[in-house]
Scaffold this active site. Structure first.
Site, PDB file in Angstrom:
ATOM      1  N   ILE A  27     -30.144  73.035  -8.788  1.00 15.89           N
ATOM      2  CA  ILE A  27     -30.703  73.062  -7.435  1.00 15.89           C
ATOM      3  C   ILE A  27     -29.783  73.819  -6.472  1.00 15.89           C
ATOM      4  O   ILE A  27     -30.259  74.417  -5.511  1.00 15.89           O
ATOM      5  CB  ILE A  27     -31.005  71.643  -6.916  1.00 15.89           C
ATOM      6  CG1 ILE A  27     -29.743  70.782  -6.842  1.00 15.89           C
ATOM      7  CG2 ILE A  27     -32.058  70.963  -7.788  1.00 15.89           C
ATOM      8  CD1 ILE A  27     -29.966  69.428  -6.187  1.00 15.89           C
ATOM      9  N   GLY A  28     -28.477  73.821  -6.741  1.00 13.64           N
ATOM     10  CA  GLY A  28     -27.548  74.561  -5.877  1.00 13.64           C
ATOM     11  C   GLY A  28     -27.834  76.049  -5.910  1.00 13.64           C
ATOM     12  O   GLY A  28     -27.767  76.733  -4.873  1.00 13.64           O
ATOM     13  N   LEU A  75     -13.907  70.985  -7.811  1.00 21.27           N
ATOM     14  CA  LEU A  75     -13.844  69.743  -7.019  1.00 21.27           C
ATOM     15  C   LEU A  75     -13.065  68.645  -7.725  1.00 21.27           C
ATOM     16  O   LEU A  75     -12.726  67.631  -7.101  1.00 21.27           O
ATOM     17  CB  LEU A  75     -15.262  69.266  -6.703  1.00 21.27           C
ATOM     18  CG  LEU A  75     -15.964  70.155  -5.676  1.00 21.27           C
ATOM     19  CD1 LEU A  75     -17.470  70.109  -5.853  1.00 21.27           C
ATOM     20  CD2 LEU A  75     -15.583  69.765  -4.256  1.00 21.27           C
ATOM     21  N   SER A 152     -28.650  60.872  -4.606  1.00 21.61           N
ATOM     22  CA  SER A 152     -29.611  60.705  -5.709  1.00 21.61           C
ATOM     23  C   SER A 152     -30.319  59.375  -5.541  1.00 21.61           C
ATOM     24  O   SER A 152     -29.766  58.441  -4.929  1.00 21.61           O
ATOM     25  CB  SER A 152     -28.832  60.694  -7.031  1.00 21.61           C
ATOM     26  OG  SER A 152     -29.646  60.205  -8.082  1.00 21.61           O
ATOM     27  N   TYR A 171     -15.355  50.505 -17.482  1.00 20.05           N
ATOM     28  CA  TYR A 171     -16.060  51.757 -17.190  1.00 20.05           C
ATOM     29  C   TYR A 171     -17.458  51.752 -17.786  1.00 20.05           C
ATOM     30  O   TYR A 171     -17.652  51.406 -18.949  1.00 20.05           O
ATOM     31  CB  TYR A 171     -15.283  52.948 -17.766  1.00 20.05           C
ATOM     32  CG  TYR A 171     -15.989  54.281 -17.561  1.00 20.05           C
ATOM     33  CD1 TYR A 171     -16.040  54.875 -16.305  1.00 20.05           C
ATOM     34  CD2 TYR A 171     -16.621  54.933 -18.625  1.00 20.05           C
ATOM     35  CE1 TYR A 171     -16.695  56.086 -16.108  1.00 20.05           C
ATOM     36  CE2 TYR A 171     -17.270  56.150 -18.442  1.00 20.05           C
ATOM     37  CZ  TYR A 171     -17.301  56.721 -17.177  1.00 20.05           C
ATOM     38  OH  TYR A 171     -17.957  57.920 -16.973  1.00 20.05           O
TER      39      TYR A 171
HETATM   40  N1  LIG Z   1     -31.283  67.110 -11.405  1.00 21.09           N
HETATM   41  C1  LIG Z   1     -31.640  65.913 -10.942  1.00 21.09           C
HETATM   42  O1  LIG Z   1     -32.651  65.344 -11.345  1.00 21.09           O
HETATM   43  C2  LIG Z   1     -30.812  65.251  -9.891  1.00 21.09           C
HETATM   44  C3  LIG Z   1     -31.258  64.026  -9.389  1.00 21.09           C
HETATM   45  C4  LIG Z   1     -30.533  63.422  -8.371  1.00 21.09           C
HETATM   46  C5  LIG Z   1     -29.403  64.028  -7.854  1.00 21.09           C
HETATM   47  N2  LIG Z   1     -28.983  65.222  -8.378  1.00 21.09           N
HETATM   48  C6  LIG Z   1     -27.760  65.816  -7.793  1.00 21.09           C
HETATM   49  O2  LIG Z   1     -27.966  67.202  -7.581  1.00 21.09           O
HETATM   50  C7  LIG Z   1     -26.701  67.865  -7.575  1.00 21.09           C
HETATM   51  C8  LIG Z   1     -26.786  69.149  -8.367  1.00 21.09           C
HETATM   52  O3  LIG Z   1     -27.071  68.854  -9.708  1.00 21.09           O
HETATM   53  P1  LIG Z   1     -28.074  69.716 -10.618  1.00 21.09           P
HETATM   54  O4  LIG Z   1     -29.148  68.796 -11.020  1.00 21.09           O
HETATM   55  O5  LIG Z   1     -28.408  71.001  -9.977  1.00 21.09           O
HETATM   56  O6  LIG Z   1     -27.151  69.911 -11.929  1.00 21.09           O
HETATM   57  P2  LIG Z   1     -26.436  71.181 -12.568  1.00 21.09           P
HETATM   58  O7  LIG Z   1     -27.437  72.230 -12.905  1.00 21.09           O
HETATM   59  O8  LIG Z   1     -25.616  70.622 -13.687  1.00 21.09           O
HETATM   60  O9  LIG Z   1     -25.510  71.694 -11.422  1.00 21.09           O
HETATM   61  C9  LIG Z   1     -24.323  71.020 -11.094  1.00 21.09           C
HETATM   62  C10 LIG Z   1     -23.367  71.998 -10.515  1.00 21.09           C
HETATM   63  O10 LIG Z   1     -22.163  71.302 -10.179  1.00 21.09           O
HETATM   64  C11 LIG Z   1     -21.094  72.045 -10.687  1.00 21.09           C
HETATM   65  N3  LIG Z   1     -19.898  71.243 -10.917  1.00 21.09           N
HETATM   66  C12 LIG Z   1     -19.709  70.197 -11.746  1.00 21.09           C
HETATM   67  N4  LIG Z   1     -18.437  69.782 -11.694  1.00 21.09           N
HETATM   68  C13 LIG Z   1     -17.789  70.590 -10.812  1.00 21.09           C
HETATM   69  C14 LIG Z   1     -16.469  70.684 -10.341  1.00 21.09           C
HETATM   70  N5  LIG Z   1     -15.498  69.890 -10.798  1.00 21.09           N
HETATM   71  N6  LIG Z   1     -16.169  71.634  -9.422  1.00 21.09           N
HETATM   72  C15 LIG Z   1     -17.112  72.471  -8.972  1.00 21.09           C
HETATM   73  N7  LIG Z   1     -18.392  72.447  -9.399  1.00 21.09           N
HETATM   74  C16 LIG Z   1     -18.717  71.518 -10.314  1.00 21.09           C
HETATM   75  C17 LIG Z   1     -21.619  72.647 -11.982  1.00 21.09           C
HETATM   76  O11 LIG Z   1     -20.777  73.693 -12.417  1.00 21.09           O
HETATM   77  P3  LIG Z   1     -20.782  74.188 -13.949  1.00 21.09           P
HETATM   78  O12 LIG Z   1     -22.009  75.011 -14.125  1.00 21.09           O
HETATM   79  O13 LIG Z   1     -19.516  74.960 -14.053  1.00 21.09           O
HETATM   80  O14 LIG Z   1     -20.804  72.953 -14.796  1.00 21.09           O
HETATM   81  C18 LIG Z   1     -22.981  73.106 -11.507  1.00 21.09           C
HETATM   82  O15 LIG Z   1     -22.874  74.323 -10.812  1.00 21.09           O
HETATM   83  C19 LIG Z   1     -25.692  66.841  -8.112  1.00 21.09           C
HETATM   84  O16 LIG Z   1     -24.932  66.331  -7.030  1.00 21.09           O
HETATM   85  C20 LIG Z   1     -26.559  65.744  -8.706  1.00 21.09           C
HETATM   86  O17 LIG Z   1     -25.936  64.479  -8.660  1.00 21.09           O
HETATM   87  C21 LIG Z   1     -29.663  65.859  -9.366  1.00 21.09           C
END
Ligand SMILES: NC(=O)c1ccc[n+]([C@@H]2O[C@H](COP(=O)([O-])OP(=O)(O)OC[C@H]3O[C@@H](n4cnc5c(N)ncnc54)[C@H](OP(=O)(O)O)[C@@H]3O)[C@@H](O)[C@H]2O)c1
Length: 311
Positions: A27-28, A75, A152, A171
């Site tokens: 989503i980013g 991060l 979320s 954990y």
């Molecule tokens: N998808 C869903 O259904 C859902 C539901 C609720 C909330 N969310 C929230 O939406 C947000 C984005 O997630 P997404 O679903 O788009 O997942 P995603 O495709 O896995 O994207 C996550 C992003 O975060 C980055 N990331 C992870 N660890 C990091 C770190 N240490 N430093 C910098 N960047 C880091 C990843 O980088 P890499 O590519 O290098 O791993 C990736 O660019 C998250 O906060 C998640 O909790 C998602």
């Protein structure tokens, strides 16, 4: 404005600067692409330079003339957060939109960040807490400035275990994720209260994407969880592009109040077009929010200096 708000409804963003964490994926990526399409200069804050460069090329291909930069940010390392903030501030006078989006889910087994924090609490909450605190003086005073923190639906299963924040004694991967996402909301709402009290013009808001098919379900979770979520992704999830809409709404919807939480409108907030949504009572617990804030300042060493813009 219809109730089906889409990226086509984003107001003109020319002259505005946006930072999106985790913008290489999920989503980013789509949030960054649509902000760029609306004219913003967008900084993709990513931990993997090659993946960031590829995302930048994809955005440039989709949006001719897009103003996109890639900057390193891990991060899970406070040193990296500090150097990102220093470099950003050296190169930019101001920042209109900060989207605290990056995240990791259900890490198994328990892992630690470079600073010894449990990976999900450290990345999803503490890293963004520090980043926001370090960038705040660049955001203050900018026109319609916003900090969007991504939480979320999983915040509802979250509890803040102040006696064992890092899960060192006990954990659970989903418990740790829920704690980190509840922390995101407690932070967003507490920041909103502090900004208001100081008379700041910055608005702190929050968003969640519902259930969106992204890499999140596969990045850190154990094999069995990944298999279950792969099925869920196929039959239930909406696209990452739709999942980005609540972030974009929170970042740009005209006149949105600080403290608003935005999510999808349908199917128990799992899918659909964005609108303001509710949160758990735990997310509105002001005592817990103040306590988490104090602990987060102590753990990160980042003290927020919230500037007042009004006399
Ligand atoms: N998808 C869903 O259904 C859902 C539901 C609720 C909330 N969310 C929230 O939406 C947000 C984005 O997630 P997404 O679903 O788009 O997942 P995603 O495709 O896995 O994207 C996550 C992003 O975060 C980055 N990331 C992870 N660890 C990091 C770190 N240490 N430093 C910098 N960047 C880091 C990843 O980088 P890499 O590519 O290098 O791993 C990736 O660019 C998250 O906060 C998640 O909790 C998602």
């Amino acid at each position: 404005m219809t109730d089906k708000w889409t990226a086509a409804d984003i107001p003109d963003q020319h002259g505005r600067v946006a930072v999106v964490t985790g913008a290489n994926s999920g989503i980013g990526f789509f949030a960054a692409r649509e902000l760029a399409r609306a004219g913003a200069r967008v900084v993709l804050a990513v931990r993997n330079a090659d993946n960031g460069a590829e995302a930048g090329r994809d955005i440039a291909a989709a949006v001719p003339g897009a103003k996109v930069e890639v900057a390193p940010l891990d991060l899970a390392s406070l040193d990296s957060v500090r150097s990102f903030a220093e470099q950003f501030k050296a190169a930019n006078d101001g920042l209109e939109v900060l989207i605290n989006n990056a995240g990791v889910m259900a890490a198994h087994p328990r892992q630690l960040t470079a600073d010894g924090f449990e990976l999900q609490f450290g990345t999803n909450h503490l890293g963004h807490f520090a980043l926001t605190g370090l960038l705040l003086d660049r955001i203050e005073g900018r026109d319609d400035a916003r900090v969007v923190t991504v939480s979320s639906g999983a915040h509802r299963m979250g509890r803040i275990n102040f006696d064992d924040l890092q899960g060192g004694r006990s954990y659970g991967r989903w418990r740790a994720y829920g704690q980190s996402k509840l922390s995101n909301l407690l932070f967003a709402f507490e920041l909103d209260r502090r900004l208001r009290e100081a008379g700041s013009s910055i608005r702190s808001v929050a968003a969640h994407p519902g259930y969106a098919a992204t890499n999140l379900q596969f990045a850190a979770a154990p094999r069995l969880d990944r298999m279950v979520m792969a099925v869920g992704n196929r039959i239930m999830a909406q696209s990452a592009e739709m999942g980005a809409l609540p972030l974009l709404y929170a970042a740009t919807y005209p006149g949105l109040e600080g403290g608003t939480y935005v999510g999808p409108s349908s199917f128990f907030e799992q899918r659909g077009y964005p609108r303001p949504v509710g949160s758990s009572s735990a997310a509105r617990d002001e005592d817990a929010a103040r306590r988490l804030w104090a602990v987060s300042e102590e753990l990160t060493g980042v003290q927020f200096r919230i500037p007042a813009t009004q006399p």
